[in-house]
Design an enzyme around this catalytic site. Structure first.
Site, PDB file in Angstrom:
ATOM      1  N   LYS A 178       0.830  -1.193  -0.024  1.00 21.83           N
ATOM      2  CA  LYS A 178      -0.051  -0.040  -0.140  1.00 21.83           C
ATOM      3  C   LYS A 178       0.835   1.217  -0.026  1.00 21.83           C
ATOM      4  O   LYS A 178       1.454   1.667   1.110  1.00 21.83           O
ATOM      5  CB  LYS A 178      -0.945  -0.067   1.248  1.00 21.83           C
ATOM      6  CG  LYS A 178      -1.927   1.042   1.061  1.00 21.83           C
ATOM      7  CD  LYS A 178      -2.140   1.915   2.437  1.00 21.83           C
ATOM      8  CE  LYS A 178      -1.432   2.811   2.975  1.00 21.83           C
ATOM      9  NZ  LYS A 178      -1.333   3.940   2.049  1.00 21.83           N
ATOM     10  N   GLU A 254      10.425   1.049  10.342  1.00 24.04           N
ATOM     11  CA  GLU A 254      11.521   2.320   9.927  1.00 24.04           C
ATOM     12  C   GLU A 254      10.728   3.762  10.220  1.00 24.04           C
ATOM     13  O   GLU A 254       9.825   4.022   9.325  1.00 24.04           O
ATOM     14  CB  GLU A 254      12.024   2.114   8.447  1.00 24.04           C
ATOM     15  CG  GLU A 254      13.356   2.609   8.428  1.00 24.04           C
ATOM     16  CD  GLU A 254      13.334   4.242   7.665  1.00 24.04           C
ATOM     17  OE1 GLU A 254      13.194   5.048   8.556  1.00 24.04           O
ATOM     18  OE2 GLU A 254      13.224   4.480   6.681  1.00 24.04           O
TER      19      GLU A 254
END
Ligand code: ADP
Length: 482
Positions: A178, A254
């Site tokens: 996505k 991250e």
């Protein structure tokens, strides 16, 4: 097959280009002009589920391919990225706003992950370990963990998803992605290349959407999704972590950063200015490893600020499509408001504007490259991620003081320092609580080096020989010989 923007308006599921049920679309705009660039299908939970189902049924076949065969697909996709460098760079600049030269650099960087992991995929070795008895043997192998879902941000629309796709596919996993709602086109362009490369259907699926939370909910709650790799804000990372608990998903996160950039009195000042300009102004300051707090030793702060001021004045602001542009627009209105409010708060708290400090007259999403002095560690700009072309200078006196200040943040992604002192280099490298440290360089990202952070900047590493670990499970086999 072409890479025209109007061919990038659908989702890529099970090897086919599909529209969301009901035909809903969302606008993708060019941040330089704020004009609509494309209308893209707005996937919902049904499309997310069918993408997961496609990835699930493609998984056994993909995982069973010899690594050398998977490697060929990855190499082809990487080569196609380079062959189509100009077209991909233009798409990237149009949807993200970054200057074309930076976009070209990003496509090359994205391609480098496909090339890197095409090679790494053939080097996943197992072990034969000393057995418990003479009548047994123990074998350890690495197995792909299954369907992976990845969620990526808008600041590197190609590279952030490229390095996740390349690692997952190299490991033998299949993937549902996505991309960010602001920049879905570059991710869809990678699907075009995957199609040209003949990648088997269902191995790579991309669902563009404006319904990030709903699609995220399908990913986190699905037992068929074995792992989520996320790049984005710490806030959304925490949410995904929490929502992944019931299905015990593997995660890579991250997240945000608050990079210190430290210039000691013995630094090569010219090199430090150069490194800082790179580490601060890349992508108009919109990266998670951008220098966020610039600590300069009191003895050189005046000289350094003057040199920096000249460099900042030399930055050319303009639409990314103009070849002369060095600083493009910010991604959207809320980004601009956030940056502008942060500068205003800094000035109200006693900071001084040396350069810039206002919206740029190039357009409503452009902000002037800004240099601030007199900044202190208790100001909001020292603890918040700036994500804009704003450089705050904080003066310091001692090494101990600056190490303490540099570490005094919840983040731990990237840090930089400039010094010519070898002993100090070792002390700093060991004392800084960061996943990535740049010494006398403002460039810290390469396919061969692990990218990732500690503390609230997340966990997991992308790239390098360790990058496959996040997509592999260890399986042990005990063999009885009697
Ligand atoms: P940024 O501030 O850089 O936009 P975000 O963390 O909001 O960072 O966005 C990074 C990615 O996370 C984007 O793809 C965005 O659509 C997605 N995202 C945002 N909110 C959610 C959510 N609730 N669930 C899943 N994904 C989300």
């Amino acid at each position: 097959m072409t890479l025209e923007i109007n061919t990038l308006s659908k989702a890529y599921i099970n090897g086919a280009w599909v529209s969301a049920a009901g035909g809903a679309l969302f606008d993708v705009s060019n941040p330089a002009t704020e004009e609509t660039l494309a209308q893209v299908t707005n996937c919902g939970t049904d499309e997310a589920r069918s993408a997961i189902a496609a990835a699930k049924s493609a998984f056994p076949g993909w995982a069973a391919l010899p690594a050398s065969e998977r490697a060929k697909f990855l190499r082809r996709i990487g080569d196609l990225m380079i062959d189509n460098l100009e077209a991909l760079s233009e798409i990237l600049t149009l949807e993200n706003g970054k200057p074309l030269a930076e976009a070209r650099g990003e496509i090359q960087y994205g391609a480098s992950y496909f090339h890197w992991f095409s090679e790494e995929s053939t080097r996943v070795y197992g072990d034969i370990v000393p057995p418990a008895s003479a009548e047994s043997r123990i074998l350890i192998r690495h197995a792909p963990i299954g369907v992976c879902a990845v969620i990526t941000p808008w600041n590197f629309p190609n590279a952030m998803i490229a390095r996740k796709i390349a690692a997952a596919l190299a490991a033998g996993c299949t993937l549902v992605g996505k991309p960010a709602e602001d920049t879905p086109l570059s991710a869809l362009a990678i699907c075009k290349l995957a199609e040209m490369a003949g990648l088997p259907k269902g191995v790579l699926n991309i669902v563009p959407t404006e319904h990030a939370a709903a699609i995220g909910g399908v990913f986190t709650s699905s037992r068929d999704v074995k792992k989520i790799s996320f790049t984005g804000s710490t806030q959304i990372g925490r949410l995904l972590y929490e929502k992944s608990a019931p299905t015990l998903k593997r995660l890579s996160m991250e997240l945000g950063g608050n990079a210190p950039f430290i210039v000691f009195e013995d630094a090569d000042l010219e090199a430090a200015v150069k490194g800082l300009m790179l580490a601060k102004f890349r992508n108009a300051g919109q990266t998670c490893v951008c220098a966020n707090r610039v600590f300069v030793h009191a003895d050189i702060v005046e000289r350094f600020t003057e040199a920096l001021s000249r460099a900042v004045r030399g930055l050319i602001v303009g639409p990314g499509q103009d070849d002369t542009s060095m600083i493009g627009p910010l991604i959207n209105k809320s980004a601009l408001h956030k940056v502008s409010a942060l500068v205003d708060r800094t000035v109200a708290a006693g900071g001084k504007i040396v350069e810039g400090g206002r919206q740029h007259d190039c357009g409503s999403l452009f902000y002037q490259p800004t240099l601030l002095t007199g900044v202190t560690t208790d100001m909001a700009i020292s603890s918040e991620e700036i994500f804009g072309p704003v450089l705050p200078i904080i003066s310091f006196d001692t090494e101990e003081e600056v190490i303490q200040a540099a570490n005094s943040t919840e983040y731990g992604l990237a840090a930089y320092f400039y010094t010519q002192d070898l002993a100090r280099t070792w002390r700093l490298a060991e004392a800084l609580e960061y996943g990535m440290v740049g010494t006398n360089t403002g460039a810290i990202s390469h396919a061969s080096a692990p990218f990732g952070g500690v503390k609230q900047s997340g966990f997991g590493r992308e790239g390098s020989k360790y990058g496959l670990d996040d997509y592999l499970d260890l399986k042990v086999q005990h063999i009885g010989l009697n």
